[in-house]
Enzyme design. Structure first.
Site: not given
Ligand code: AMP
Length: 613
Positions: A23, A86, A186, A209
């Site tokens: 992850d 990211k 994800e 999420d």
């Protein structure tokens, strides 16, 4: 365990290779694997926990630190300490303009393609390189803990990552010396972690999420070991960082400090950042926070973040309607990401879905554990799990008048292949420009261009005769390949769609919302463009017809035809599709019998084929 047997050169030794799941998060990253007993385990190599902060620090002596060690320098040496990298993956400098003040490090413009680069001392780093440092650290931790080389991985990305961002993630893996077997969303990974034990009864699951920097909502259908993503939505610029920012702004306000001061004093900015996060986490379990001169109550905090939480619920609404479902159709809600620990988030999600969210698995670990399960599947250790994913944005090509012709609609299951046949617009056309776009708007100008290429060497033929098949292949990672082939001649062009990094438009994830709010305007524009395009074609063919077959027509017929052509020409200026169509009808009606008389295939036949610029 995520293992495959590899035959060594000597043939005698069989070494086991472990495939791990990673992850690669905005705030934190984690690496997990499935052990021999089939248990998923988050690797905790240092004993300080499995969470590896996604932070890279460059020491003055040229060393590179990653994780907790790097995080310690956020305050003391912010210029050499890179976080939230990211967010920069596959982004242009322009995309980041408004967030610059929140970054402690220096972002510079990255050359021609406007790819973001960061400057540390006299060196420049791309987000891909920086991500690769994090991946390398995870690889080393895994190798150290498992006492075996780790070369193959599954990496997760937010559902809304576009092709450029997925490719950048893949490249980061390569740079870290890893073979990225699969990139998975994800929420899909999280559903794997949860769904694996629930194979028998069909259920619809909403995966909510909320991490540090991204928000995803996915609606999944789980049945007989098959995970199907029915719809996804979200915002790659929304997460726990926004909660921190809300607290920072509140404190700046309370202390009467202005933002300019905050911007120039990077150390102060970082101190506020760390304290804000500390306060936020404390407020997940207590009513007030009061430390080192920084104060805030949960009530105040809830008020500050209310609109951000509401935004996530709006995304949930859109995802539900995309999946053509109601709240009552959702059997289970799964919580993923550290920010779902915020009580207001939990309560709001519970109220929205009218169900108690599932928090059985640690929300920090669930994605990485799911990635490990996928790795285990790829290693051939499980045959009971299938994975169907969807593409979050439509893919298509530009056709006449700058219109988007969708070839793979959004929410299509991937991997997938789709194609359509096109033809040329003018006689003797030997090249065809093919522009590939991603997005939901009717006009390509409003969408994001992924690639452009020419199909060259089409033999000269009358317009409409060449048959050009354009096929889109979207692989399981969401990466696109485009192929164009002229069927009569066999001329063919295969194109690797190299995602363009520097985006001229800003956030792709906003496109969806824009497409909804602009739908009416788009339809009107599209209709006028379509009318004009069709009219241009008709005029072209009618003129051509008179020129070629004039000798078979009477003077009166020629004059009348050209008069009606003029009428169509003049109708353009009206910008009124009805007037344009009316003028076209008159011309078509009049010329149809003429055409039938003189040609084997009528004008209307020629004009049937779809036209491409
Ligand atoms: P993730 O990206 O899933 O690792 O989530 C990280 C985000 O979760 C960061 O913004 C953290 O500040 C936030 N977070 C972690 N633990 C808590 C907590 N106990 N309460 C509130 N937010 C948290």
């Amino acid at each position: 365990m995520g293992k495959i047997g590899i035959n060594m050169a000597m043939g005698a030794i069989q070494e086991e290779e472990i495939i791990v799941g990673i992850d690669l998060g905005t705030t934190n990253s984690m690496v997990s694997y499935v052990n021999k007993e089939g248990k998923t385990i988050a690797i905790n190599d240092t004993g300080k926990g499995a969470i590896v902060p996604s932070i890279v620090h460059f020491t003055e002596t040229g060393d590179i630190l990653v994780g907790e060690e790097a995080k310690e320098y956020l305050i003391s040496d912010p210029g050499r300490t890179i976080y939230s990298v990211k967010r920069l993956l596959g982004k242009s400098y322009k995309d980041l303009e408004q967030y610059k003040s929140y970054l402690g490090y220096k972002v510079i413009e990255g050359g021609e393609e406007e790819l973001v680069k960061l400057q540390v001392d006299d060196k420049f780093y791309s987000p891909i390189e920086l991500s690769s440092f994090i991946l390398k650290e995870l690889k080393e931790r895994a190798e150290h803990a498992l006492k075996t080389p780790v070369n193959r991985v599954v990496i997760t990305v937010p559902a809304y990552f576009n092709d450029a961002q997925r490719q950048a993630t893949r490249d980061a893996g390569k740079l870290a010396g890893l073979e990225v077997l699969r990139i998975i969303n994800e929420p899909t990974a999280a559903s794997l972690a949860y769904g694996i034990d629930q194979q028998n009864d069909e259920r619809v699951v909403a995966v909510y999420d909320l991490g540090g920097g991204t928000f995803d909502i996915s609606i999944l259908n789980l049945q007989s070991g098959v995970f199907e993503v029915l719809a996804t939505n979200g915002d790659t610029w929304l997460g726990g960082d926004d909660f921190d920012r809300a607290i920072i702004n509140y404190w700046l306000d309370e202390k009467g400090m202005d933002v300019a001061n905050f911007e120039t004093d990077k150390s102060l900015a970082q101190e506020l950042r760390l304290n804000a996060e500390k306060a936020k986490k404390a407020l997940s379990t207590q009513e007030t926070y009061d430390e080192e001169g920084y104060k805030i109550t949960r009530e105040k905090f809830n008020e500050l973040i209310h609109s951000v939480v509401q935004k996530t619920l709006d995304c949930c609404k859109t995802a539900l309607s995309d999946a053509e479902l109601n709240v009552s159709d959702i059997d289970e809600v799964v919580m993923v990401g550290g920010s779902t620990r915020v009580p207001l988030v939990f309560d709001s999600v519970k109220e929205f879905f009218n169900a108690t969210p599932n928090t059985d698995i640690n929300p920090d670990e669930v994605v990485s554990l799911g990635a490990a399960i996928q790795a285990d599947v790829l290693a051939g250790n499980r045959t009971d799990v299938l994975l169907l994913d969807v593409t979050p944005l439509s893919l298509g090509i530009e056709t006449m008048g700058g219109l988007m012709d969708v070839i793979i609609p959004r929410n299509s299951k991937i991997p997938t292949k789709a194609g359509r046949q096109y033809s040329t617009q003018v006689d003797g056309q030997v090249n065809m420009k093919i522009s590939v776009y991603q997005g939901e708007r009717d006009l390509v100008a409003e969408n994001r261009k992924l690639a452009e290429f020419d199909l060259k060497g089409i033999p000269a033929m009358p317009a409409g005769l060449p048959k050009v098949d354009i096929n889109f292949y979207l692989n399981a990672d969401g990466i696109l390949k485009v192929q164009a082939k002229e069927l009569r001649s066999g001329v063919e062009q295969d194109v690797e769609v190299k995602p363009q990094y520097g985006l001229t438009d800003s956030q792709v994830e906003k496109m969806l919302m824009d497409s909804i709010s602009n739908a009416e305007e788009d339809v009107a524009k599209r209709m006028i463009i379509e009318a004009k395009t069709a009219a241009e074609q008709l005029v072209y063919h009618a003129k051509n017809f008179v020129e070629k077959h004039g000798h078979l027509l009477s003077d009166e017929e020629k004059e009348k035809t050209l008069g009606l052509v003029k009428g169509v020409d003049e109708s353009y200026s009206s910008n009124n599709k009805d007037l344009i169509f009316k003028a076209m009808d008159l011309l078509e009606e009049y010329t149809r019998p003429l055409a039938e008389r003189v040609m084997d295939h009528s004008i209307s036949e020629v004009m049937k084929g779809k036209q491409i610029k």
